[in-house]
Design an enzyme around this catalytic site. Structure first.
Site, PDB file in Angstrom:
ATOM      1  N   GLY A  75      19.296  -5.354  -2.463  1.00  0.00           N
ATOM      2  CA  GLY A  75      20.809  -5.665  -2.969  1.00  0.00           C
ATOM      3  C   GLY A  75      20.691  -7.293  -3.135  1.00  0.00           C
ATOM      4  O   GLY A  75      21.837  -7.700  -3.261  1.00  0.00           O
TER       5      GLY A  75
ATOM      6  N   LEU B  55       0.747  -1.248  -0.115  1.00  0.00           N
ATOM      7  CA  LEU B  55      -0.040   0.016  -0.171  1.00  0.00           C
ATOM      8  C   LEU B  55       0.734   1.176   0.046  1.00  0.00           C
ATOM      9  O   LEU B  55       1.652   1.453   0.982  1.00  0.00           O
ATOM     10  CB  LEU B  55      -0.858  -0.069   1.356  1.00  0.00           C
ATOM     11  N   TYR B  56       0.473   2.319  -0.835  1.00  0.00           N
ATOM     12  CA  TYR B  56       1.068   3.711  -0.966  1.00  0.00           C
ATOM     13  C   TYR B  56      -0.163   4.339  -0.410  1.00  0.00           C
ATOM     14  O   TYR B  56      -1.177   4.175  -0.757  1.00  0.00           O
ATOM     15  CB  TYR B  56       1.284   4.027  -2.057  1.00  0.00           C
TER      16      TYR B  56
ATOM     17  N   ARG C 190      20.909 -10.301  -5.165  1.00  0.00           N
ATOM     18  CA  ARG C 190      21.079 -10.712  -6.370  1.00  0.00           C
ATOM     19  C   ARG C 190      21.396 -12.034  -6.530  1.00  0.00           C
ATOM     20  O   ARG C 190      21.575 -12.599  -7.759  1.00  0.00           O
ATOM     21  CB  ARG C 190      22.362 -10.123  -6.823  1.00  0.00           C
TER      22      ARG C 190
ATOM     23  N   ARG D  47      16.737   3.649  -4.345  1.00  0.00           N
ATOM     24  CA  ARG D  47      16.012   4.462  -5.330  1.00  0.00           C
ATOM     25  C   ARG D  47      15.649   5.850  -4.679  1.00  0.00           C
ATOM     26  O   ARG D  47      14.793   6.504  -5.015  1.00  0.00           O
ATOM     27  CB  ARG D  47      14.701   3.708  -5.736  1.00  0.00           C
TER      28      ARG D  47
ATOM     29  N   HIS E 202      14.580   0.880  -0.219  1.00  0.00           N
ATOM     30  CA  HIS E 202      13.947   0.935  -1.529  1.00  0.00           C
ATOM     31  C   HIS E 202      14.940   0.554  -2.788  1.00  0.00           C
ATOM     32  O   HIS E 202      14.764   1.103  -3.781  1.00  0.00           O
ATOM     33  CB  HIS E 202      13.337   2.172  -1.730  1.00  0.00           C
TER      34      HIS E 202
HETATM   35  C1  LIG Z   1      10.988  -0.743 -11.216  1.00  0.00           C
HETATM   36  C2  LIG Z   1      10.882  -0.956  -9.930  1.00  0.00           C
HETATM   37  C3  LIG Z   1       9.598  -0.360  -9.061  1.00  0.00           C
HETATM   38  C4  LIG Z   1       9.441  -0.393  -7.829  1.00  0.00           C
HETATM   39  N1  LIG Z   1       7.958  -0.260  -7.277  1.00  0.00           N
HETATM   40  C5  LIG Z   1       7.856  -0.300  -6.026  1.00  0.00           C
HETATM   41  C6  LIG Z   1       6.418  -0.089  -5.560  1.00  0.00           C
HETATM   42  O1  LIG Z   1       5.718   0.170  -6.321  1.00  0.00           O
HETATM   43  N2  LIG Z   1       6.358  -0.072  -4.047  1.00  0.00           N
HETATM   44  C7  LIG Z   1       7.414  -0.313  -3.307  1.00  0.00           C
HETATM   45  O2  LIG Z   1       7.137  -0.600  -1.965  1.00  0.00           O
HETATM   46  N3  LIG Z   1       8.453  -0.571  -3.847  1.00  0.00           N
HETATM   47  C8  LIG Z   1       8.890  -0.361  -5.129  1.00  0.00           C
HETATM   48  N4  LIG Z   1      10.135  -0.828  -5.306  1.00  0.00           N
HETATM   49  C9  LIG Z   1      11.318  -1.108  -4.788  1.00  0.00           C
HETATM   50  C10 LIG Z   1      11.162  -2.597  -4.371  1.00  0.00           C
HETATM   51  O3  LIG Z   1      10.228  -3.077  -3.648  1.00  0.00           O
HETATM   52  C11 LIG Z   1      12.447  -3.070  -3.438  1.00  0.00           C
HETATM   53  O4  LIG Z   1      12.402  -2.324  -2.335  1.00  0.00           O
HETATM   54  C12 LIG Z   1      13.762  -2.707  -4.353  1.00  0.00           C
HETATM   55  O5  LIG Z   1      13.666  -3.203  -5.494  1.00  0.00           O
HETATM   56  C13 LIG Z   1      14.804  -3.554  -3.599  1.00  0.00           C
HETATM   57  O6  LIG Z   1      15.992  -3.451  -4.019  1.00  0.00           O
HETATM   58  P1  LIG Z   1      16.742  -4.447  -5.221  1.00  0.00           P
HETATM   59  O7  LIG Z   1      15.862  -4.556  -6.435  1.00  0.00           O
HETATM   60  O8  LIG Z   1      18.175  -3.791  -5.380  1.00  0.00           O
HETATM   61  O9  LIG Z   1      17.138  -5.624  -4.426  1.00  0.00           O
HETATM   62  C14 LIG Z   1      10.367  -0.695  -6.903  1.00  0.00           C
HETATM   63  C15 LIG Z   1      11.573  -1.054  -7.315  1.00  0.00           C
HETATM   64  C16 LIG Z   1      11.767  -1.218  -8.714  1.00  0.00           C
HETATM   65  C17 LIG Z   1      13.313  -1.417  -9.403  1.00  0.00           C
END
Ligand SMILES: Cc1cc2nc3c(=O)[nH]c(=O)nc-3n(C[C@H](O)[C@H](O)[C@H](O)COP(=O)(O)O)c2cc1C
Length: 350
Positions: A282, A109-110, A284, A252, A249
């Site tokens: 992280g 949920l956002y 992989r 990001r 995240h």
């Molecule tokens: C393309 C993309 C979209 C994402 N969208 C969401 C989202 O809608 N909601 C959310 O809680 N996290 C989102 N995330 C974060 C991921 O749930 C997760 O925390 C993150 O990818 C973990 O890092 P890693 O992929 O490098 O292991 C997103 C990540 C990516 C790469």
């Protein structure tokens, strides 16, 4: 543009690079002569039994990577008995995902500034049958996603000369998208109050009072995602959540954030041995799954690698990736002398 949407972090990509570096610096202890003939990866998390100690992290707009990506993830979740955490910003409705995954789904949920939109999503999730709610709190404002800005990436897609040239150089992706139609954030599209998904919208109004209200409205399991600070984790435990979701995240959001894997052991120590912790940011490889469990996580979610696999090989790419992850997990467990995934702990770190 699509690769950068998945692969990119925020700012200079420092936080996401540091996530990787930290994982690579964790050495596992190899052990010998422990009879590892029979290995079990099954685990129990928040009163559910899963086939593996990982699920799929919530990711919005996956169908931009490959048409039907959400559906492919759900099918794998069902087949392998692992949870698909469907994003609020998914390109498939939460109801459809729950059906496709045959109930192996969590809802992420956002919460924007309009409670009626948020609580309608919550009610829909409850009615659909979801038992796990993941409330993401580490995106109070949109962050500077430098690579998306450079590429002119937006949702919905705007097509100017730069994007046109990009699409022309990737004809297979473009033809697939033209045939399937551009994906839309379906949970918003089907909302009764005409809510729209705007990527840059503020989610900054959420606070501890809101969490309290959310807790009162949601009787199922409640996890809070985006915790990267010991004090917050302790406060969340006291606020009555069912689990802490440690994550930055995937780098990001805050480019100067500490690698989530470095914060994890401190959080584990502060909230006690038995309080449920989910982890991402992280991971992989199978080694990384074990590293995170050894550092204090009970369960982990896989993010970007799922989308890399879908981007590279569609449905088959995802299957191949998950098969390899399963095999590798058993191989790593054998090397460290562990036959039951639940037995992984800090003693496995060298
Ligand atoms: C393309 C993309 C979209 C994402 N969208 C969401 C989202 O809608 N909601 C959310 O809680 N996290 C989102 N995330 C974060 C991921 O749930 C997760 O925390 C993150 O990818 C973990 O890092 P890693 O992929 O490098 O292991 C997103 C990540 C990516 C790469």
């Amino acid at each position: 543009m699509m690769f950068d949407f998945i692969d990119g972090g925020t700012g200079f990509d420092i936080a996401q690079d540091e996530n990787h570096k930290s994982f690579q610096s964790i050495a596992l202890k190899s052990r010998i002569l422990r009879n590892v003939e029979n290995i079990s990866t099954e685990t129990s998390f928040l009163s559910h039994e899963y086939g593996v100690p990982y699920g799929i992290a919530p990711m919005g707009m996956c169908n931009l990577i490959s048409p039907k990506a959400d559906e492919f993830i759900s099918i794998e979740a069902c087949k392998r008995n692992l949870p698909h955490c469907v994003s609020t910003a998914a390109s498939t409705t939460l109801e459809q995902t729950f059906k496709d995954a045959n109930g192996n789904a969590w809802f992420q949920l956002y919460a924007g500034s309009d409670d009626s939109v948020t609580f309608e999503l919550l009610d829909r999730a409850r009615e659909a049958g979801f038992q796990h709610l993941v409330f993401t709190v580490d995106t109070p404002r949109h962050s500077r996603r430098t690579r998306d800005l450079t590429n002119g990436f937006s949702v919905p897609l705007k097509i100017g000369p730069r994007q046109f040239f990009d699409f022309a150089r990737h004809p297979v992706w473009t033809i697939r998208m033209l045939m399937a139609g551009a994906p839309t954030p379906m949970n918003y599209k089907t909302s009764s109050n005409g809510a729209k998904f705007i990527r840059s919208d503020s989610r900054g109004a959420s606070d501890w009072d809101f969490l309290d209200r959310l807790r009162k409205r949601w009787n199922g399991h409640l996890l809070v995602k985006g915790v990267n600070c010991v004090d917050d984790a302790v406060k969340l435990k006291n606020a009555g959540v069912d689990g802490i979701y440690v994550s930055n995240h995937g780098g990001r959001q805050l480019d100067s954030a500490r690698p989530a894997i470095d914060v994890l052991p401190d959080i584990r120590e502060a909230i006690g041995e038995t309080f449920p912790i989910v982890f991402d940011s992280g991971i992989r490889s199978a080694d990384d799954v074990i590293r995170a469990l050894a550092k204090g996580a009970d369960f982990v979610l896989i993010g970007r690698p799922i989308l890399y696999a879908l981007g590279a090989g569609g449905k088959n790419g995802l299957t191949v990736f998950l098969n390899r992850l399963d095999e590798d997990l058993k191989s790593v467990m054998a090397q460290i002398g562990v036959t039951n995934i639940g037995a992984v702990n800090r003693q496995n770190i060298s």
